[in-house]
Design a protein around this motif. Structure first.
Motif, short mmCIF file in Angstrom:
data_model
loop_
_atom_site.label_atom_id
_atom_site.label_comp_id
_atom_site.label_asym_id
_atom_site.label_seq_id
_atom_site.Cartn_x
_atom_site.Cartn_y
_atom_site.Cartn_z
N PHE A 14 0.80 -1.22 0.00
CA PHE A 14 0.00 0.00 0.00
C PHE A 14 0.84 1.28 0.00
N VAL A 15 2.08 1.20 0.48
CA VAL A 15 2.99 2.34 0.32
C VAL A 15 3.25 2.55 -1.18
N ILE A 16 3.47 1.46 -1.90
CA ILE A 16 3.73 1.55 -3.34
C ILE A 16 2.53 2.15 -4.07
N THR A 17 1.33 1.66 -3.77
CA THR A 17 0.15 2.21 -4.47
C THR A 17 -0.14 3.64 -4.04
N TRP A 18 0.18 3.99 -2.81
CA TRP A 18 0.01 5.37 -2.33
C TRP A 18 0.92 6.30 -3.13
N PHE A 19 2.18 5.91 -3.25
CA PHE A 19 3.11 6.73 -4.02
C PHE A 19 2.71 6.81 -5.48
N ALA A 20 2.24 5.70 -6.03
CA ALA A 20 1.79 5.71 -7.43
C ALA A 20 0.69 6.75 -7.62
N GLY A 21 -0.23 6.80 -6.67
CA GLY A 21 -1.30 7.80 -6.74
C GLY A 21 -0.77 9.22 -6.66
N LEU A 22 0.18 9.45 -5.75
CA LEU A 22 0.74 10.80 -5.62
C LEU A 22 1.56 11.20 -6.84
N PHE A 23 2.28 10.23 -7.43
CA PHE A 23 3.03 10.53 -8.66
C PHE A 23 2.08 10.92 -9.78
N TYR A 24 1.03 10.14 -9.94
CA TYR A 24 0.14 10.33 -11.09
C TYR A 24 -0.80 11.51 -10.93
N TYR A 59 -9.75 9.12 -5.01
CA TYR A 59 -10.63 8.47 -4.03
C TYR A 59 -10.69 6.94 -4.11
N ILE A 60 -10.25 6.37 -5.22
CA ILE A 60 -10.28 4.91 -5.34
C ILE A 60 -8.90 4.30 -5.10
N ILE A 61 -7.85 5.06 -5.36
CA ILE A 61 -6.49 4.52 -5.18
C ILE A 61 -5.70 5.26 -4.09
N THR A 62 -5.54 6.57 -4.25
CA THR A 62 -4.61 7.30 -3.39
C THR A 62 -5.05 7.36 -1.92
N TRP A 63 -6.24 7.85 -1.65
CA TRP A 63 -6.68 7.93 -0.25
C TRP A 63 -6.79 6.57 0.41
N PRO A 64 -7.45 5.59 -0.23
CA PRO A 64 -7.49 4.27 0.44
C PRO A 64 -6.09 3.69 0.67
N SER A 65 -5.19 3.86 -0.29
CA SER A 65 -3.83 3.34 -0.13
C SER A 65 -3.11 4.02 1.02
N SER A 66 -3.27 5.33 1.14
CA SER A 66 -2.60 6.04 2.24
C SER A 66 -3.13 5.59 3.59
N ILE A 67 -4.43 5.42 3.68
CA ILE A 67 -5.04 4.98 4.94
C ILE A 67 -4.56 3.57 5.30
N LEU A 68 -4.54 2.68 4.31
CA LEU A 68 -4.10 1.30 4.57
C LEU A 68 -2.60 1.25 4.88
N ALA A 69 -1.79 2.01 4.15
CA ALA A 69 -0.34 2.02 4.42
C ALA A 69 -0.06 2.50 5.84
N VAL A 70 -0.71 3.57 6.24
CA VAL A 70 -0.51 4.11 7.59
C VAL A 70 -1.05 3.13 8.64
N SER A 71 -2.21 2.54 8.37
CA SER A 71 -2.80 1.58 9.32
C SER A 71 -1.90 0.37 9.53
N PHE A 72 -1.40 -0.21 8.43
CA PHE A 72 -0.51 -1.36 8.57
C PHE A 72 0.81 -0.95 9.22
N GLY A 73 1.28 0.27 8.95
CA GLY A 73 2.48 0.76 9.62
C GLY A 73 2.29 0.89 11.11
N ILE A 74 1.14 1.41 11.51
CA ILE A 74 0.84 1.52 12.94
C ILE A 74 0.76 0.14 13.58
N ALA A 75 0.12 -0.80 12.89
CA ALA A 75 0.03 -2.17 13.40
C ALA A 75 1.42 -2.77 13.60
N LEU A 76 2.33 -2.51 12.66
CA LEU A 76 3.70 -3.02 12.80
C LEU A 76 4.38 -2.43 14.02
N ILE A 77 4.15 -1.15 14.25
CA ILE A 77 4.77 -0.50 15.42
C ILE A 77 4.15 -1.03 16.71
#
Length: 146
Positions: A14-24, A59-77
């Protein structure tokens, strides 16, 4: 251990898809700004298409990806709180905060463009297109080099 690695894999995906959204999104903003100077009916057709593409990406790629990337990151911590004692992790989290601020700024631009207001030039958007790249490079080197 297996669940930790699963969470880590999901975080990376989800970090990868988040960045893809921000790039595009900034590339679409460039095209959107360029379309503003076209004559009708070309202008109207292009703007309508770019708004749709921007909306779907945002709204279909960037925001959901950012939320999931941050959520999984928090879970890892949460599963490995000792990470917060490592200087490289604190710096990485600072870059994540910067990335979130960039996304909020991008949301403001997105909202303006969706409402028909284009205050910035294609050159500005070309410059802003590099911001996520710089953050990505910094974070990858930081995580790999530790």
């Amino acid at each position: 251990m297996e669940s930790y690695l699963t969470l880590k894999s999901l975080h990376i995906i989800f970090v990868i898809t988040w960045f893809a959204g921000l790039f595009y999104i900034y590339r679409l903003f460039v095209y959107h700004a360029l379309a503003e100077s076209k004559e009708e009916p070309e202008r109207g057709i292009l703007i309508k298409q770019f708004r749709l593409m921007e909306w779907r990406l945002w709204y279909i790629i960037t925001w959901p990806s950012s939320i999931l990337a941050v959520s999984f990151g928090i879970a890892l911590i949460v599963l490995n709180s000792s990470l917060l004692l490592l200087p490289w992790m604190l710096l990485k989290l600072a870059f994540v905060a910067l990335l979130l601020l960039l996304q909020l700024y991008s949301q403001r631009i997105f909202t303006e463009l969706q409402s028909g207001v284009c205050k910035r030039s294609d050159l500005f958007f070309r410059f802003m297109n590099e911001a996520p790249t710089i953050i990505l490079i910094a974070v990858v080197f930081l995580v790999v080099q530790k």
